[in-house]
Scaffold this motif. Structure first.
Motif, PDB file in Angstrom:
ATOM      1  N   MET A   1      30.895  62.123  11.868  1.00 51.37           N
ATOM      2  CA  MET A   1      30.543  62.922  13.014  1.00 51.37           C
ATOM      3  C   MET A   1      31.429  62.438  14.151  1.00 51.37           C
ATOM      4  O   MET A   1      31.341  61.192  14.447  1.00 51.37           O
ATOM      5  CB  MET A   1      29.301  63.023  13.257  1.00 51.37           C
ATOM      6  N   THR A   2      31.825  63.366  14.936  1.00 48.97           N
ATOM      7  CA  THR A   2      32.585  62.911  16.051  1.00 48.97           C
ATOM      8  C   THR A   2      32.123  63.870  17.308  1.00 48.97           C
ATOM      9  O   THR A   2      31.119  64.792  17.076  1.00 48.97           O
ATOM     10  CB  THR A   2      34.260  63.400  15.990  1.00 48.97           C
ATOM     11  N   PRO A   3      32.126  63.339  18.708  1.00 51.07           N
ATOM     12  CA  PRO A   3      31.628  64.120  19.587  1.00 51.07           C
ATOM     13  C   PRO A   3      32.127  65.387  19.847  1.00 51.07           C
ATOM     14  O   PRO A   3      33.476  65.628  19.103  1.00 51.07           O
ATOM     15  CB  PRO A   3      32.024  63.101  21.062  1.00 51.07           C
ATOM     16  N   LEU A   4      31.577  66.296  20.248  1.00 49.98           N
ATOM     17  CA  LEU A   4      32.002  67.567  20.206  1.00 49.98           C
ATOM     18  C   LEU A   4      33.216  67.820  21.239  1.00 49.98           C
ATOM     19  O   LEU A   4      33.288  67.072  22.237  1.00 49.98           O
ATOM     20  CB  LEU A   4      30.763  68.487  20.996  1.00 49.98           C
ATOM     21  N   ALA A   5      34.295  68.647  20.889  1.00 51.73           N
ATOM     22  CA  ALA A   5      35.446  68.753  21.665  1.00 51.73           C
ATOM     23  C   ALA A   5      35.958  67.483  21.814  1.00 51.73           C
ATOM     24  O   ALA A   5      36.624  67.167  23.108  1.00 51.73           O
ATOM     25  CB  ALA A   5      35.176  69.473  22.905  1.00 51.73           C
TER      26      ALA A   5
ATOM     27  N   PRO B   1      39.350  65.797  20.489  1.00 49.34           N
ATOM     28  CA  PRO B   1      40.301  65.945  19.335  1.00 49.34           C
ATOM     29  C   PRO B   1      40.691  64.526  18.926  1.00 49.34           C
ATOM     30  O   PRO B   1      41.183  64.200  17.515  1.00 49.34           O
ATOM     31  CB  PRO B   1      41.400  66.689  20.103  1.00 49.34           C
ATOM     32  N   LEU B   2      40.800  63.531  19.894  1.00 50.96           N
ATOM     33  CA  LEU B   2      41.031  62.228  19.674  1.00 50.96           C
ATOM     34  C   LEU B   2      40.353  61.410  18.568  1.00 50.96           C
ATOM     35  O   LEU B   2      40.567  60.872  17.424  1.00 50.96           O
ATOM     36  CB  LEU B   2      41.381  61.212  20.699  1.00 50.96           C
ATOM     37  N   ASP B   3      38.915  61.438  19.142  1.00 50.68           N
ATOM     38  CA  ASP B   3      38.054  61.058  17.836  1.00 50.68           C
ATOM     39  C   ASP B   3      37.953  61.741  16.611  1.00 50.68           C
ATOM     40  O   ASP B   3      37.839  60.904  15.361  1.00 50.68           O
ATOM     41  CB  ASP B   3      36.316  60.917  18.744  1.00 50.68           C
ATOM     42  N   THR B   4      38.105  62.891  16.479  1.00 50.77           N
ATOM     43  CA  THR B   4      38.189  63.693  15.391  1.00 50.77           C
ATOM     44  C   THR B   4      39.380  63.196  14.337  1.00 50.77           C
ATOM     45  O   THR B   4      39.446  63.078  13.395  1.00 50.77           O
ATOM     46  CB  THR B   4      37.964  65.196  15.530  1.00 50.77           C
ATOM     47  N   ALA B   5      40.678  63.226  14.969  1.00 50.68           N
ATOM     48  CA  ALA B   5      41.804  62.814  14.639  1.00 50.68           C
ATOM     49  C   ALA B   5      41.488  61.258  13.795  1.00 50.68           C
ATOM     50  O   ALA B   5      41.905  61.019  12.615  1.00 50.68           O
ATOM     51  CB  ALA B   5      43.018  62.703  15.327  1.00 50.68           C
ATOM     52  N   ARG B   6      41.201  60.556  14.583  1.00 51.63           N
ATOM     53  CA  ARG B   6      40.743  59.174  14.204  1.00 51.63           C
ATOM     54  C   ARG B   6      39.965  59.114  12.934  1.00 51.63           C
ATOM     55  O   ARG B   6      39.988  58.419  12.029  1.00 51.63           O
ATOM     56  CB  ARG B   6      40.108  58.227  15.268  1.00 51.63           C
ATOM     57  N   GLU B   7      38.732  59.936  12.943  1.00 51.19           N
ATOM     58  CA  GLU B   7      37.971  59.906  11.988  1.00 51.19           C
ATOM     59  C   GLU B   7      38.564  60.419  10.795  1.00 51.19           C
ATOM     60  O   GLU B   7      38.154  60.064   9.553  1.00 51.19           O
ATOM     61  CB  GLU B   7      36.450  60.605  12.173  1.00 51.19           C
ATOM     62  N   LEU B   8      39.378  61.583  10.950  1.00 49.25           N
ATOM     63  CA  LEU B   8      39.996  62.228   9.609  1.00 49.25           C
ATOM     64  C   LEU B   8      40.918  61.392   9.078  1.00 49.25           C
ATOM     65  O   LEU B   8      41.131  61.156   7.901  1.00 49.25           O
ATOM     66  CB  LEU B   8      40.628  63.549  10.085  1.00 49.25           C
ATOM     67  N   ARG B   9      41.599  60.480   9.899  1.00 53.79           N
ATOM     68  CA  ARG B   9      42.518  59.531   9.360  1.00 53.79           C
ATOM     69  C   ARG B   9      41.756  58.642   8.690  1.00 53.79           C
ATOM     70  O   ARG B   9      42.400  58.061   7.295  1.00 53.79           O
ATOM     71  CB  ARG B   9      43.299  58.806  10.611  1.00 53.79           C
ATOM     72  N   ALA B  10      40.646  57.987   8.979  1.00 53.07           N
ATOM     73  CA  ALA B  10      39.840  56.853   8.300  1.00 53.07           C
ATOM     74  C   ALA B  10      39.297  57.569   6.944  1.00 53.07           C
ATOM     75  O   ALA B  10      39.668  56.830   5.938  1.00 53.07           O
ATOM     76  CB  ALA B  10      38.548  56.403   9.254  1.00 53.07           C
ATOM     77  N   LEU B  11      39.075  59.064   6.936  1.00 52.32           N
ATOM     78  CA  LEU B  11      38.383  59.649   5.791  1.00 52.32           C
ATOM     79  C   LEU B  11      39.792  59.723   4.649  1.00 52.32           C
ATOM     80  O   LEU B  11      39.516  59.388   3.603  1.00 52.32           O
ATOM     81  CB  LEU B  11      38.087  60.888   6.207  1.00 52.32           C
ATOM     82  N   LEU B  12      40.867  60.029   5.277  1.00 56.83           N
ATOM     83  CA  LEU B  12      42.048  60.058   4.197  1.00 56.83           C
ATOM     84  C   LEU B  12      42.259  58.754   3.547  1.00 56.83           C
ATOM     85  O   LEU B  12      42.856  58.802   2.428  1.00 56.83           O
ATOM     86  CB  LEU B  12      43.066  60.806   4.963  1.00 56.83           C
TER      87      LEU B  12
END
Length: 75
Positions: free
Chosen positions: A1-5, A7-18
């Protein structure tokens, strides 16, 4: 989960997931379990039918085509 809105946190977590296959597989299993437990098509259909029935039964509301319809702030 990332904070709402965020993008940087979301990208970071997606990278880690990948990059972490075992974590990605655990997440996929957890998502599959949640969908199986929480999204019963019959129940969802019943909920939407109730919503539609409620709104269909409401009195007629003004529409853009009706002459008495005014947008706020419009002349």
């Amino acid at each position: 989960m990332t904070p709402l809105a965020s993008p940087l946190d979301t990208a970071r977590e997606l990278r880690a997931l990948l990059l972490d296959r075992p974590w990605r597989e655990r997440c996929a299993q957890a998502i599959a379990r949640r969908v199986a437990q929480s999204y019963d098509k019959v129940a969802i259909d019943r909920i939407y039918r109730a919503i539609y029935d409620e709104h269909i039964a409401m009195p007629t509301r003004p529409t853009l085509e009706q002459p008495d319809f005014h947008l706020s702030g419009a002349a």
